[in-house]
Design an enzyme around this catalytic site. Structure first.
Site, PDB file in Angstrom:
ATOM      1  N   ALA A  86      11.794   7.238 -48.266  1.00  0.00           N
ATOM      2  CA  ALA A  86      11.757   8.670 -47.864  1.00  0.00           C
ATOM      3  C   ALA A  86      10.598   9.111 -47.326  1.00  0.00           C
ATOM      4  CB  ALA A  86      12.249   9.564 -48.894  1.00  0.00           C
ATOM      5  N   TYR A  87       9.289   8.645 -48.203  1.00  0.00           N
ATOM      6  CA  TYR A  87       8.056   8.720 -47.806  1.00  0.00           C
ATOM      7  C   TYR A  87       7.487   8.174 -46.455  1.00  0.00           C
ATOM      8  CZ  TYR A  87       2.775   9.128 -48.186  1.00  0.00           C
ATOM      9  OH  TYR A  87       1.430   9.047 -48.131  1.00  0.00           O
ATOM     10  N   ALA A  88       7.911   7.201 -46.240  1.00  0.00           N
ATOM     11  CA  ALA A  88       7.544   6.266 -44.997  1.00  0.00           C
ATOM     12  C   ALA A  88       8.278   6.871 -43.849  1.00  0.00           C
ATOM     13  CB  ALA A  88       7.964   4.716 -45.130  1.00  0.00           C
TER      14      ALA A  88
END
Length: 245
Positions: free
Chosen positions: A153-155
């Site tokens: 999700a962060y990437a």
């Protein structure tokens, strides 16, 4: 320092980590700095004191980066205190980690709100209000290349930041404003250490060809470069990671 006399920077997420180090470095380079914070006013005040100690001027301003009215007030503070904005360094972001199969979707919504909408809000204001000859510096992550499990999700949110960065650089044609993104590798900040065992930290550090984690000061070398002399670097993602693949 004299080259930056009269120049003004807003640093989002300036209360700690890379944001604080960036604010201090820009202060040392002669900038006046608006230190933005989301919740850590006391730490932002400490950053402002450090900026002044380094030789710059500073004030603090709190806002939710995803709230356009609140962030407009941060830009207003730059106008009121220092007469305008030349550089925006947008470091603010969140990094909850979980495998894609297990990530709570409310957490996903929070990541997207802060990292994607927040960057869009800050960039939109910067596009409207940064003076000609300025610079907009977003923050991505080297994880977009490293593909580390748990960072999906962060990437993904930072992939959106990169796309926005590259397009905005081209939309600002004719104004001599550079727009770039810095993509740090693993860096020794509270955000990085959160939720990791010492063994995991040591393993990540050992993977780097330089044999260590990055430091916030390593990253601010790139910030200072893009904020100052790097007038021919535009529409780029700059990987600042010590040689991580």
């Amino acid at each position: 320092m004299s080259n930056n006399a009269g120049r003004v920077a807003i640093v989002s997420g300036g209360s700690g980590g890379i944001g604080r180090a960036s604010a201090e470095r820009l202060g040392a380079d002669g900038f006046s700095v608006v230190v933005h914070y989301a919740g850590g006013k006391d730490r932002a005040e400490e950053t402002a004191t450090a900026v002044a100690r380094a030789g710059g001027r500073a004030t603090v301003a709190g806002a939710d980066v995803a709230d356009e009215a609140a962030m407009a007030a941060v830009f207003d503070a730059a106008d009121r205190e220092f007469g305008g904005v030349d550089v925006v360094v947008h470091t603010a972001g969140i990094m909850p980690l979980a495998p894609v199969a297990q990530l709570d979707l409310e957490t996903l919504d929070r990541i997207l709100r802060t990292n994607v909408r927040g960057t869009f809000v800050v960039d939109q204001l910067a596009a409207q209000r940064v003076r000609d000859g300025g610079a907009i510096i977003n923050f991505s992550t080297s994880v977009t290349r490293l593909q580390i499990p748990g960072y999906g999700a962060y990437a993904a949110s930072k992939g959106a930041v990169e796309a926005l960065t590259l397009i905005l650089a081209r939309e600002l044609r004719g104004r001599d404003i550079t727009v770039n993104a810095i993509a740090p590798g693993p860096t020794a900040t509270p955000l990085f250490f959160e939720g990791k065992s010492q063994q995991a930290i040591d393993q990540i550090a050992a993977l780097n060809p330089m044999g260590r984690l990055g430091t916030p000061e390593d990253i601010t070398e790139a910030v200072a470069f893009l904020a100052g002399p790097a007038r021919w670097v535009n529409g780029q993602v700059l990987y600042v990671n010590g040689g991580a693949a």
